[in-house]
Design an enzyme around this catalytic site. Structure first.
Site, PDB file in Angstrom:
ATOM      1  N   HIS A 188      72.627   0.114  61.121  1.00  0.00           N
ATOM      2  CA  HIS A 188      71.431  -0.262  60.566  1.00  0.00           C
ATOM      3  C   HIS A 188      70.779  -1.045  59.155  1.00  0.00           C
ATOM      4  CE1 HIS A 188      68.525   3.509  58.410  1.00  0.00           C
ATOM      5  NE2 HIS A 188      68.175   1.531  58.699  1.00  0.00           N
ATOM      6  N   ASN A 241      69.585  -1.392  64.398  1.00  0.00           N
ATOM      7  CA  ASN A 241      68.995  -0.186  63.955  1.00  0.00           C
ATOM      8  C   ASN A 241      67.940  -0.083  62.694  1.00  0.00           C
ATOM      9  OD1 ASN A 241      69.967   2.468  62.711  1.00  0.00           O
ATOM     10  ND2 ASN A 241      67.923   2.095  64.117  1.00  0.00           N
ATOM     11  N   ALA A 257      70.929  14.225  62.072  1.00  0.00           N
ATOM     12  CA  ALA A 257      71.062  15.984  62.180  1.00  0.00           C
ATOM     13  C   ALA A 257      70.357  16.833  61.378  1.00  0.00           C
ATOM     14  CB  ALA A 257      71.968  15.452  60.305  1.00  0.00           C
ATOM     15  N   CYS A 296      75.519   6.867  56.740  1.00  0.00           N
ATOM     16  CA  CYS A 296      75.056   8.209  56.088  1.00  0.00           C
ATOM     17  C   CYS A 296      75.241   7.838  55.067  1.00  0.00           C
ATOM     18  CB  CYS A 296      75.667   9.315  56.364  1.00  0.00           C
ATOM     19  SG  CYS A 296      74.897  10.740  56.191  1.00  0.00           S
ATOM     20  N   GLY A 332      65.834   5.815  65.798  1.00  0.00           N
ATOM     21  CA  GLY A 332      66.086   7.069  65.127  1.00  0.00           C
ATOM     22  C   GLY A 332      64.473   7.252  65.074  1.00  0.00           C
TER      23      GLY A 332
END
Length: 384
Positions: free
Chosen positions: A181, A213, A28, A111, A237
């Site tokens: 993740h 990830n 984001a 998230c 990321g």
């Protein structure tokens, strides 16, 4: 650090074939068109947009409609969607397909941010097994020929893991790939990613690619993750924050052509300036672009001999001319600082108790009151 190239290993996500098995993670406020273009200039892979709220897309929110735009140089184009209602997400997918906004769609189930999980979204949602499966199934159907993938976390906390069930459900629903993740929502971005979980998911999900990830700070980390877990690709990321040329390092590490990088201070300054220029173009506003680059200053110049006055100036600059003046004061020949520039970047923090809807963990089904709350969450998170 120089490493021997890993064996060439292409990654296929539906009809999309990537010569380098690398994906830019949605972040984001970071992975807008400007940053995606910059990363693409250094390397290869799939570059995903920042998270887009499905309700906001359906409502055609002005900010959201700008965020889903891609530059003509971007191909394949990728958009990540967030939502909690199967019908709304499916409608958002149909808009993307009908209006040709993307070549690939990713769904966000990873998230950990409280304002998202508190309403049952993000990493909290896979706990509700049928809701998760319904979202993926309806989104896949709406996507038609476009490949649709799922990004998730291990679960809510160590006592409420969901990744194996969710991975198998996503595969059964027709997802083209799943990405993990390897942290729980409670870990947020703290500690170390559990790469063993990626290996477990790879063993459980055998018909579609599994991507890993977490804690890829350098190209050698990506090579090691794939060797240790047998995953089919990596999602990068925080490791590329202030280091977009990491995608060139990754391309080289996987045997693809990539320019050699000598990350002197001058090289870094040029990358920072290019990023600022692309942001100005993206926002079509020099002041806005120069304000947005400010959050990147510490990441770009981590470990380099850049004095506090210059750092402060870059963090308050309001024009490209001012940025040029400040960068012109740097010692461009200063070499790469090695360990001082390595390691973790971006958010970390400490483990924390996830914010969840009331009684969320009591059942894996969605009750009537929960359904009403989820529909409200779609509206409250509107705005992109």
């Amino acid at each position: 650090m120089t490493i021997a190239p890993a064996p060439a290993r292409a990654l296929r996500i539906g009809p999309i074939e990537l010569d380098v098995p690398v994906v830019l993670a949605p972040m984001a406020g970071i992975t807008n068109t400007a940053f995606r273009r910059l990363c693409r200039e250094y390397g290869a892979g799939l570059y995903v947009s920042e998270m887009i709220t499905s309700r906001a897309l359906v409502e055609r929110n002005d900010t959201t409609m700008r965020l889903i735009r891609h530059h003509e140089s971007e191909t394949p184009r990728s958009i990540q969607l967030y939502g909690v209602d199967p019908g709304t997400i499916a409608e958002a997918v149909r808009i993307i397909v009908a209006e040709d906004h993307a070549d690939h769609i990713d769904l966000n189930f990873g998230c950990p941010v409280p304002k998202v999980t508190r309403k049952g979204g993000g990493a909290a949602l896979p706990w509700k097994t049928k809701l998760f499966a319904d979202i993926v199934e309806q989104a896949v159907k709406a996507a038609g020929p476009l490949p649709l993938t799922v990004k998730m976390r291990k679960g809510i906390d160590p006592d409420h893991l969901t990744f194996l069930d969710a991975g198998r459900a996503a595969e059964d629903a027709g997802a083209a790939a799943v990405a993990l993740h390897a942290r729980t929502a409670s870990e947020f971005y703290s500690g170390h990613a559990d790469w063993n979980a990626i290996g477990e998911l790879k063993q459980a999900v055998t018909g579609i690619p599994v991507l890993g990830n977490g804690d890829i700070w350098a190209a050698e980390d990506a090579v090691r993750m794939m060797a240790e877990t047998d995953c089919d690709g990596v999602v990068v990321g925080r490791g590329c924050l202030g280091r977009p040329w990491l995608f060139g390092d990754l391309a080289a590490a996987f045997g693809a052509e990539a320019p050699d990088v000598d990350a002197t201070l001058g090289f870094v300054a040029d990358a920072f300036r290019r990023h600022a220029e692309l942001l100005v173009e993206f926002f079509d506003d020099e002041d806005h672009g120069c304000r947005d680059i400010r959050k990147h200053v510490a990441w770009y110049f981590k470990g380099y001999p850049v004095g506090s006055e210059i750092r402060t100036g870059l963090a308050t600059a309001q024009s490209l001319a001012h940025i040029d003046e400040l960068l012109g004061q740097l010692d461009r020949d200063a070499p790469y600082p090695g360990e001082g520039a390595e390691g973790q970047r971006g958010r970390s923090g400490r483990p924390k108790r996830p914010a969840l809807p009331d009684k969320w963990l009591e059942t894996r089904d969605v009750e009537a009151s929960t359904g009403e709350m989820l529909r409200g969450a779609e509206i409250e998170n509107s705005g992109g």
